[in-house]
Design a protein around this motif. Structure first.
Motif, PDB file in Angstrom:
ATOM      1  N   GLU A 143      -1.510  10.273   2.730  1.00  9.86           N
ATOM      2  CA  GLU A 143      -0.701  11.032   2.294  1.00  9.86           C
ATOM      3  C   GLU A 143       0.172  10.521   1.021  1.00  9.86           C
ATOM      4  N   ILE A 144       0.226   9.372   0.721  1.00  6.26           N
ATOM      5  CA  ILE A 144       0.756   9.041  -0.828  1.00  6.26           C
ATOM      6  C   ILE A 144       0.067   9.665  -1.889  1.00  6.26           C
ATOM      7  N   GLY A 145      -1.500   9.562  -1.803  1.00  7.65           N
ATOM      8  CA  GLY A 145      -2.073  10.473  -2.575  1.00  7.65           C
ATOM      9  C   GLY A 145      -1.806  11.742  -2.766  1.00  7.65           C
ATOM     10  N   GLN A 146      -1.803  12.470  -1.752  1.00  2.38           N
ATOM     11  CA  GLN A 146      -1.488  13.886  -1.648  1.00  2.38           C
ATOM     12  C   GLN A 146       0.106  14.191  -2.176  1.00  2.38           C
ATOM     13  N   LEU A 147       0.999  13.222  -1.994  1.00  2.00           N
ATOM     14  CA  LEU A 147       2.266  13.388  -2.693  1.00  2.00           C
ATOM     15  C   LEU A 147       2.220  13.238  -4.052  1.00  2.00           C
ATOM     16  N   HIS A 148       1.515  12.351  -4.437  1.00  2.00           N
ATOM     17  CA  HIS A 148       1.468  12.211  -6.041  1.00  2.00           C
ATOM     18  C   HIS A 148       0.686  13.169  -6.674  1.00  2.00           C
ATOM     19  N   ASN A 149      -0.268  13.916  -6.132  1.00  5.87           N
ATOM     20  CA  ASN A 149      -0.798  14.901  -6.616  1.00  5.87           C
ATOM     21  C   ASN A 149      -0.100  16.289  -6.640  1.00  5.87           C
ATOM     22  N   ASN A 150       0.702  16.528  -5.528  1.00  3.06           N
ATOM     23  CA  ASN A 150       1.463  17.714  -5.598  1.00  3.06           C
ATOM     24  C   ASN A 150       2.686  17.429  -6.565  1.00  3.06           C
ATOM     25  N   LEU A 151       3.230  16.288  -6.777  1.00  8.31           N
ATOM     26  CA  LEU A 151       4.211  16.195  -7.877  1.00  8.31           C
ATOM     27  C   LEU A 151       3.782  16.122  -9.154  1.00  8.31           C
TER      28      LEU A 151
ATOM     29  N   SER B 288       0.721  -1.230   0.097  1.00  3.31           N
ATOM     30  CA  SER B 288      -0.035  -0.230   0.032  1.00  3.31           C
ATOM     31  C   SER B 288       0.787   1.198  -0.122  1.00  3.31           C
ATOM     32  N   ILE B 289       1.910   1.431   0.524  1.00  9.47           N
ATOM     33  CA  ILE B 289       2.956   2.377   0.605  1.00  9.47           C
ATOM     34  C   ILE B 289       4.142   2.265  -0.303  1.00  9.47           C
ATOM     35  N   ALA B 290       4.980   1.237  -0.089  1.00 14.69           N
ATOM     36  CA  ALA B 290       6.598   1.086  -0.590  1.00 14.69           C
ATOM     37  C   ALA B 290       6.186   0.893  -2.087  1.00 14.69           C
ATOM     38  N   MET B 291       5.211  -0.034  -2.508  1.00 13.27           N
ATOM     39  CA  MET B 291       5.180  -0.191  -4.040  1.00 13.27           C
ATOM     40  C   MET B 291       4.564   1.143  -4.946  1.00 13.27           C
ATOM     41  N   PRO B 292       3.552   1.755  -4.300  1.00 10.30           N
ATOM     42  CA  PRO B 292       3.322   3.049  -5.036  1.00 10.30           C
ATOM     43  C   PRO B 292       4.257   3.993  -5.220  1.00 10.30           C
ATOM     44  N   LEU B 293       4.962   3.999  -4.132  1.00  6.61           N
ATOM     45  CA  LEU B 293       6.566   5.061  -3.972  1.00  6.61           C
ATOM     46  C   LEU B 293       7.449   4.668  -5.107  1.00  6.61           C
ATOM     47  N   ARG B 294       7.660   3.133  -5.045  1.00  7.68           N
ATOM     48  CA  ARG B 294       8.330   2.569  -6.179  1.00  7.68           C
ATOM     49  C   ARG B 294       8.064   2.988  -7.390  1.00  7.68           C
TER      50      ARG B 294
ATOM     51  N   ARG C 201       2.204  11.177 -13.890  1.00 11.55           N
ATOM     52  CA  ARG C 201       1.014  10.686 -13.179  1.00 11.55           C
ATOM     53  C   ARG C 201       0.485   9.381 -13.334  1.00 11.55           C
ATOM     54  N   LEU C 202       0.020   8.774 -12.048  1.00 11.79           N
ATOM     55  CA  LEU C 202      -0.408   7.400 -11.984  1.00 11.79           C
ATOM     56  C   LEU C 202      -1.973   7.423 -11.608  1.00 11.79           C
TER      57      LEU C 202
ATOM     58  N   LEU D  54       9.570   9.104 -12.193  1.00  8.86           N
ATOM     59  CA  LEU D  54      10.238  10.390 -11.857  1.00  8.86           C
ATOM     60  C   LEU D  54      11.791  10.164 -12.291  1.00  8.86           C
ATOM     61  N   ASN D  55      12.221   9.068 -12.456  1.00  7.77           N
ATOM     62  CA  ASN D  55      13.528   8.912 -12.978  1.00  7.77           C
ATOM     63  C   ASN D  55      13.680   8.573 -14.300  1.00  7.77           C
ATOM     64  N   LYS D  56      12.634   8.631 -15.200  1.00  7.65           N
ATOM     65  CA  LYS D  56      12.865   8.529 -16.403  1.00  7.65           C
ATOM     66  C   LYS D  56      13.345   9.492 -17.165  1.00  7.65           C
ATOM     67  N   LYS D  57      14.433   9.204 -17.941  1.00  8.64           N
ATOM     68  CA  LYS D  57      15.444  10.259 -18.647  1.00  8.64           C
ATOM     69  C   LYS D  57      14.278  11.026 -19.709  1.00  8.64           C
ATOM     70  N   LEU D  58      14.576  12.257 -19.748  1.00  9.39           N
ATOM     71  CA  LEU D  58      13.846  13.134 -20.516  1.00  9.39           C
ATOM     72  C   LEU D  58      14.388  13.404 -21.800  1.00  9.39           C
ATOM     73  N   THR D  59      13.789  13.371 -23.086  1.00  8.67           N
ATOM     74  CA  THR D  59      14.392  13.476 -24.284  1.00  8.67           C
ATOM     75  C   THR D  59      13.510  14.828 -24.919  1.00  8.67           C
ATOM     76  N   PRO D  60      14.547  15.448 -25.793  1.00  9.71           N
ATOM     77  CA  PRO D  60      14.103  16.415 -26.154  1.00  9.71           C
ATOM     78  C   PRO D  60      13.008  16.524 -27.257  1.00  9.71           C
ATOM     79  N   ALA D  61      12.408  15.308 -27.649  1.00  8.87           N
ATOM     80  CA  ALA D  61      11.420  15.166 -28.582  1.00  8.87           C
ATOM     81  C   ALA D  61       9.796  15.897 -27.994  1.00  8.87           C
ATOM     82  N   ASP D  62       9.486  15.703 -26.759  1.00  6.66           N
ATOM     83  CA  ASP D  62       8.451  16.093 -26.453  1.00  6.66           C
ATOM     84  C   ASP D  62       8.561  16.146 -24.856  1.00  6.66           C
ATOM     85  N   ILE D  63       9.344  17.177 -24.583  1.00  4.44           N
ATOM     86  CA  ILE D  63       9.552  17.422 -22.880  1.00  4.44           C
ATOM     87  C   ILE D  63       8.342  17.647 -22.154  1.00  4.44           C
TER      88      ILE D  63
END
Length: 479
Positions: A240-248, A201-207, A230-231, A213-222
């Protein structure tokens, strides 16, 4: 407790030992009959000795439970039903697992217990007068407990009682704390279940969110990539997990809009400024060769227009560098080849006819980075060196990698150098107050700033000092 039993057994056998009307053999028979009727633990050994002064415990034995213990009656047991065999195997496996855990615990705690439990060995001569007891170390968690108690008649020792048994600390603890062990096992199981539930319920969603977030950006369509963080499952959560996700999501959306607006603004401003500047240059060129009142003034207007055009171009290039440093993927490159190619180009183009370029390039220096941007650093440093070594001078370029795995690129010139009070300022935007800058045409002050920006994006540093050639020495270090 053993002393109590020793005295009890001693009182039972004392009348037979002191009876002078029967033989030693008959005493043994009668002692065996009476002691065989008493309940003895299976792990307990009882020995009754005759007192023989000077002989010790190797004297005559009236009774030895290890030899004289009667054979247990034959009992019959029914085999468990087939339906219960699997359950029995499960219980046996669970018992073995618990036994391994307890064995591991007692393995580490036994030396501490030994310090308080182990006693000195029995002194057999003293045991003829005073009861003696010892606790000695056995195998693993087993302790050998032994006691010697004299059998006395009118203060005279007529025999000896020896009781010895093996005591398992682990079995005793399990027997006395079975309820506690079961309770702790139940609590551990509940904790494990709760831990797994919290993990899902916590660790897997955060992972999952971290991977996005760790995905490398490319100049095609940043912009699209920043908004794709978003998930679906986390958006509806109220914790709190939902609030963190929405704030991000809000943060990445704002970053995407700002990045997009900056890129659009830079391109639009560059386009809007270049058109009128190009017109100014074209008009001034049309006046050249014609009879004008002040041709020098027209020439100055042209030079300033060219300078402004170059400045706009470099500002646009700086924005492109910002974009590339954020979005471009680092690749493995041979920096030695990049540096050699750039130096060869400057030598072949004969940009400075009276400027000599020397180099010392270590071969096969491999690293991760952006080859085009690292090459731009050297180009900017060489252009800067050429501008301050005119009309004649020397430029020296060295590239090396030491045992600490730091890549060091050095560009030196024989120009006027940089005064110490200006060395921290020359990397700022639009700073052009270096000694000798009056001879530099159309200097924008962005070249060294772009160099610093690129090097810091590669986790490196750039500093300026004094060269033994007499001019400036720029040292670039990349980890």
């Amino acid at each position: 407790m053993q002393n109590f039993y020793s005295e009890y057994y001693g009182n039972l056998v004392e009348p037979f030992i002191t009876d002078k009307d029967i033989s030693e053999f008959e005493k043994s028979v009668r002692i065996k009959e009476i002691l065989s009727k008493k309940l003895l633990s299976k792990t307990t050994r009882l020995v009754v000795y005759r007192e023989d002064l000077g002989v010790g415990l190797q004297s005559f034995k009236y009774y030895d439970s290890s030899v004289d213990r009667p054979v247990s009656a034959i009992t019959t047991k029914f085999l468990p039903a087939l339906s219960t065999s699997s359950r029995r195997n499960y219980e046996l496996n669970l018992e073995k697992f618990s036994d391994k855990i307890l064995s591991g615990i007692f393995k580490y705690y036994k030396p501490i217990i030994d310090q308080r439990a182990i006693t000195a060995p029995i002194h057999e001569k003293k045991a003829r007068y005073v009861p003696q007891q010892e606790v000695r170390n056995g195998r693993f968690d087993i302790y050998n407990i032994r006691s010697l108690v004299p059998i006395k008649k009118s203060r005279l020792t007529v025999g000896m009682i020896e009781i010895s048994e093996q005591f398992s600390l682990k079995d005793a603890y399990t027997e006395r704390n079975a309820a506690r062990v079961n309770l702790l096992g139940g609590i551990s199981l509940i904790t494990l279940v709760l831990g797994v539930a919290l993990s899902f319920s916590i660790a897997m969603p955060l992972r999952r969110l971290s991977k996005r977030l760790n995905k490398k950006l490319t100049p095609a369509d940043i912009t699209h990539q920043l908004e794709s963080v978003r998930l679906k499952g986390l958006k509806r959560r109220k914790d709190e997990i939902g609030q963190l996700h929405n704030n991000l999501i809000k943060l990445t959306s704002q970053v995407a809009h700002l990045f997009n607006d900056k890129e659009k603004f830079t391109s639009e401003v560059s386009h809007e400024l270049k058109n009128p500047i190009a017109s100014i240059i074209a008009y001034t060129e049309s006046f050249e060769g014609q009879d004008v009142k002040d041709p020098a003034m027209v020439h100055k207007i042209k030079l300033q227009a060219i300078r402004m055009s170059k400045l706009v171009t470099e500002i646009s290039d700086a924005a492109i560098v910002d974009h590339d440093l954020v979005t471009q993927r680092r690749e493995k490159l041979n920096l030695s080849i990049v540096v050699n190619d750039i130096i060869t180009h400057y030598v072949d183009s004969k940009e400075g006819v009276n400027v000599v370029i020397t180099s010392d390039i270590q071969s096969k220096i491999m690293m991760m980075g952006l080859p085009e941007r690292l090459g731009q650093v050297l180009v900017n440093l060489l252009d800067n060196a050429f501008s301050f070594t005119q009309p004649a001078g020397e430029i020296r370029v060295t590239l090396s990698k030491n045992w600490r795995k730091h890549v060091t690129l050095t560009v030196e010139d024989s120009g006027p150098g940089v005064e110490p009070e200006f060395r921290s300022l020359i990397f700022e935007r639009f700073y052009t107050s270096r000694k000798g800058s009056s001879v530099v045409k159309n200097a924008s002050g962005l070249g060294l700033h772009i160099c610093q920006q690129i090097i810091e994006a590669h986790s490196g540093s750039i500093i300026v000092g004094t060269s033994d050639l007499g001019g400036a020495k720029f040292v670039v270090k990349i980890k």
